[in-house]
Design an enzyme around this catalytic site. Sequence first.
Site, PDB file in Angstrom:
ATOM      1  N   GLY A   7      -2.643  14.384 -44.706  1.00 31.49           N
ATOM      2  CA  GLY A   7      -3.901  14.195 -45.320  1.00 31.49           C
ATOM      3  C   GLY A   7      -4.677  13.698 -44.888  1.00 31.49           C
ATOM      4  N   ALA A   8      -4.794  12.492 -43.311  1.00 28.20           N
ATOM      5  CA  ALA A   8      -4.746  11.261 -42.785  1.00 28.20           C
ATOM      6  C   ALA A   8      -6.361  11.550 -42.236  1.00 28.20           C
ATOM      7  CB  ALA A   8      -4.098  10.940 -41.968  1.00 28.20           C
ATOM      8  N   GLY A   9      -7.199  11.390 -43.411  1.00 31.67           N
ATOM      9  CA  GLY A   9      -8.165  10.992 -43.617  1.00 31.67           C
ATOM     10  C   GLY A   9      -8.968   9.776 -43.939  1.00 31.67           C
ATOM     11  N   ALA A  10     -10.073   9.927 -44.042  1.00 29.89           N
ATOM     12  CA  ALA A  10     -10.431   8.438 -45.014  1.00 29.89           C
ATOM     13  C   ALA A  10      -9.607   7.801 -45.291  1.00 29.89           C
ATOM     14  CB  ALA A  10     -12.021   8.435 -46.001  1.00 29.89           C
ATOM     15  N   LYS A 188     -12.003  10.434 -64.508  1.00 33.49           N
ATOM     16  CA  LYS A 188     -12.171  10.607 -63.142  1.00 33.49           C
ATOM     17  C   LYS A 188     -12.981  11.456 -62.796  1.00 33.49           C
ATOM     18  CE  LYS A 188     -11.967   8.508 -58.359  1.00 33.49           C
ATOM     19  NZ  LYS A 188     -11.235   7.963 -57.543  1.00 33.49           N
ATOM     20  N   ASN A 192     -16.207  11.816 -61.967  1.00 34.31           N
ATOM     21  CA  ASN A 192     -17.758  12.766 -60.625  1.00 34.31           C
ATOM     22  C   ASN A 192     -18.066  13.942 -60.911  1.00 34.31           C
ATOM     23  OD1 ASN A 192     -16.726  10.819 -58.877  1.00 34.31           O
ATOM     24  ND2 ASN A 192     -13.811  11.471 -58.169  1.00 34.31           N
ATOM     25  N   SER A 261     -19.609  10.996 -52.885  1.00 36.60           N
ATOM     26  CA  SER A 261     -19.018  11.352 -52.038  1.00 36.60           C
ATOM     27  C   SER A 261     -19.640  12.692 -51.629  1.00 36.60           C
ATOM     28  CB  SER A 261     -17.220  11.219 -51.421  1.00 36.60           C
ATOM     29  OG  SER A 261     -17.292  11.457 -52.739  1.00 36.60           O
TER      30      SER A 261
HETATM   31  P1  NAD Z   1     -11.715  13.305 -45.589  1.00 40.92           P
HETATM   32  O1  NAD Z   1     -12.930  13.935 -45.708  1.00 40.92           O
HETATM   33  O2  NAD Z   1     -12.028  11.535 -45.117  1.00 40.92           O
HETATM   34  O3  NAD Z   1     -10.971  13.781 -44.942  1.00 40.92           O
HETATM   35  C1  NAD Z   1      -9.545  14.625 -45.370  1.00 40.92           C
HETATM   36  C2  NAD Z   1      -9.842  15.834 -44.280  1.00 40.92           C
HETATM   37  O4  NAD Z   1     -10.961  16.159 -43.697  1.00 40.92           O
HETATM   38  C3  NAD Z   1      -8.692  14.832 -43.361  1.00 40.92           C
HETATM   39  O5  NAD Z   1      -7.799  15.776 -42.897  1.00 40.92           O
HETATM   40  C4  NAD Z   1      -9.603  14.620 -42.318  1.00 40.92           C
HETATM   41  O6  NAD Z   1      -8.797  13.919 -40.970  1.00 40.92           O
HETATM   42  C5  NAD Z   1     -11.031  16.086 -42.125  1.00 40.92           C
HETATM   43  N1  NAD Z   1     -11.762  15.083 -41.687  1.00 40.92           N
HETATM   44  C6  NAD Z   1     -12.853  14.410 -42.230  1.00 40.92           C
HETATM   45  N2  NAD Z   1     -13.789  14.066 -41.362  1.00 40.92           N
HETATM   46  C7  NAD Z   1     -14.225  15.267 -41.091  1.00 40.92           C
HETATM   47  C8  NAD Z   1     -14.793  15.342 -39.601  1.00 40.92           C
HETATM   48  N3  NAD Z   1     -15.775  15.132 -39.044  1.00 40.92           N
HETATM   49  N4  NAD Z   1     -14.990  16.822 -38.956  1.00 40.92           N
HETATM   50  C9  NAD Z   1     -13.668  18.267 -39.415  1.00 40.92           C
HETATM   51  N5  NAD Z   1     -11.955  16.997 -40.009  1.00 40.92           N
HETATM   52  C10 NAD Z   1     -12.732  15.868 -41.176  1.00 40.92           C
HETATM   53  O7  NAD Z   1     -11.487  12.887 -47.170  1.00 40.92           O
HETATM   54  P2  NAD Z   1     -10.648  11.849 -48.130  1.00 40.92           P
HETATM   55  O8  NAD Z   1     -12.320  10.578 -48.205  1.00 40.92           O
HETATM   56  O9  NAD Z   1      -9.744  11.258 -47.546  1.00 40.92           O
HETATM   57  O10 NAD Z   1     -10.463  12.149 -49.411  1.00 40.92           O
HETATM   58  C11 NAD Z   1      -8.932  12.550 -49.462  1.00 40.92           C
HETATM   59  C12 NAD Z   1      -8.797  12.479 -51.246  1.00 40.92           C
HETATM   60  O11 NAD Z   1      -9.168  11.620 -52.075  1.00 40.92           O
HETATM   61  C13 NAD Z   1      -9.936  13.703 -51.978  1.00 40.92           C
HETATM   62  O12 NAD Z   1      -9.415  14.601 -52.868  1.00 40.92           O
HETATM   63  C14 NAD Z   1     -10.906  12.236 -52.437  1.00 40.92           C
HETATM   64  O13 NAD Z   1     -11.421  13.203 -52.980  1.00 40.92           O
HETATM   65  C15 NAD Z   1     -10.119  11.549 -52.947  1.00 40.92           C
HETATM   66  N6  NAD Z   1     -11.112   9.860 -52.372  1.00 40.92           N
HETATM   67  C16 NAD Z   1     -11.393   9.627 -51.991  1.00 40.92           C
HETATM   68  C17 NAD Z   1     -11.841   8.078 -51.730  1.00 40.92           C
HETATM   69  C18 NAD Z   1     -12.765   7.593 -50.438  1.00 40.92           C
HETATM   70  O14 NAD Z   1     -13.060   6.982 -50.784  1.00 40.92           O
HETATM   71  N7  NAD Z   1     -12.649   8.652 -49.473  1.00 40.92           N
HETATM   72  C19 NAD Z   1     -11.837   7.723 -52.919  1.00 40.92           C
HETATM   73  C20 NAD Z   1     -10.585   8.260 -54.050  1.00 40.92           C
HETATM   74  C21 NAD Z   1     -10.677   9.406 -53.245  1.00 40.92           C
END
Ligand code: NAD
Length: 313
Positions: A7-10, A188, A192, A261
């Site tokens: 899970g390499a999103g943000a 947390k 949330n 978020s």
């Molecule tokens: P994210 O939405 O950035 O990424 C999650 C997935 O969604 C990834 O596979 C990503 O590639 C995909 N994705 C992102 N944007 C997309 C789009 N526009 N279209 C299609 N796919 C997309 O999630 P995150 O913010 O990295 O969160 C991951 C976990 O970490 C969650 O449980 C979140 O609650 C937690 N978290 C996040 C943060 C933060 O600041 N982002 C902070 C603490 C905890």
Amino acid sequence: MKIAIAGAGAMGSRIGLMLHQAGNEVVLIDRWPDHIKAIRENGLIGEFEDHKVTAHLPIYSPEEIVDGHANVDLIVALTKSMQLEAMFQDIQPIIGEKTFVFCLLNGLGHEETLAKFVPKENIIFGTTTWTAGLAGPGHAKLIGSGSIEMENLAPQGKAFTLEVLEVFQQAGLNPIYSSNVRYSIWKKACINGTLNGLCTILDCNIADFGSLSIARNLIESIVGEFAAVAEAEGIELNQSQVIQAIEATYDVNTQGLHFPSMYQDLIRNHRKTEIDYINGAVWQKGKNYQINTPYCAFLTQLIHGKEELLKAK
Ligand code: NAD
């Protein structure tokens, strides 16, 4: 250490990038085709406050994970909650006997999901105050600083958890070994579980919510439901401490002007939310313990209604 980020999103980009910069062998796993394409073509761009880096990290979709990728020492789980189970179904080929999983997702119920794929002795749980956002595919915005709490689920996992702590320390991720990570996870989730859903439904930022005459009553009611269910799970949530932490975020000089978020995901980007793993989890767990949770039930359904109206994906 050989580390896969599932899970390499943000957040996965942030943690993956910082671990890579500290010299670890990092592999990204993600399902978003545009993100995979951008990282393969241009590398992962990490935009910090004062500088920008580009890291050429390998990235695979979960379906591409086959035995040839060999086992990794550690998998950091950072999907959204509703993506966790499918991710671990698909990446089983890299889960060896000695592979540990470090779950850093927000929300409740991930213990049960991960236990289907990894023995409890190999699971680490954590929470983090780091934040991250995506400016677009392959481009992470990495503002501010934070820390990470971590603890092994079973006593046998402690030695490796301390190794992971050292690796995270070297990467500047400010890890802390927790003596009660389940408490921190519930706390947390409870924070949330108030601001995320309420600001989303009321269409306002945190400070505007805090200024409402109904704010205190709503917060107390939801925190009370979380505390009752947490107690049934053996966790004594300190309600006044949690309420104090929530109300501290109303300050416009800290987080007050911020939209949570969930608001950004649903209202701005029409993306599905993690509500089922926050208020929804309390509602479902409450049913099992015969504890009424009307505020969590109502808020969960309102958010799902909004997801339907906005055709969230
Ligand atoms: P994210 O939405 O950035 O990424 C999650 C997935 O969604 C990834 O596979 C990503 O590639 C995909 N994705 C992102 N944007 C997309 C789009 N526009 N279209 C299609 N796919 C997309 O999630 P995150 O913010 O990295 O969160 C991951 C976990 O970490 C969650 O449980 C979140 O609650 C937690 N978290 C996040 C943060 C933060 O600041 N982002 C902070 C603490 C905890």
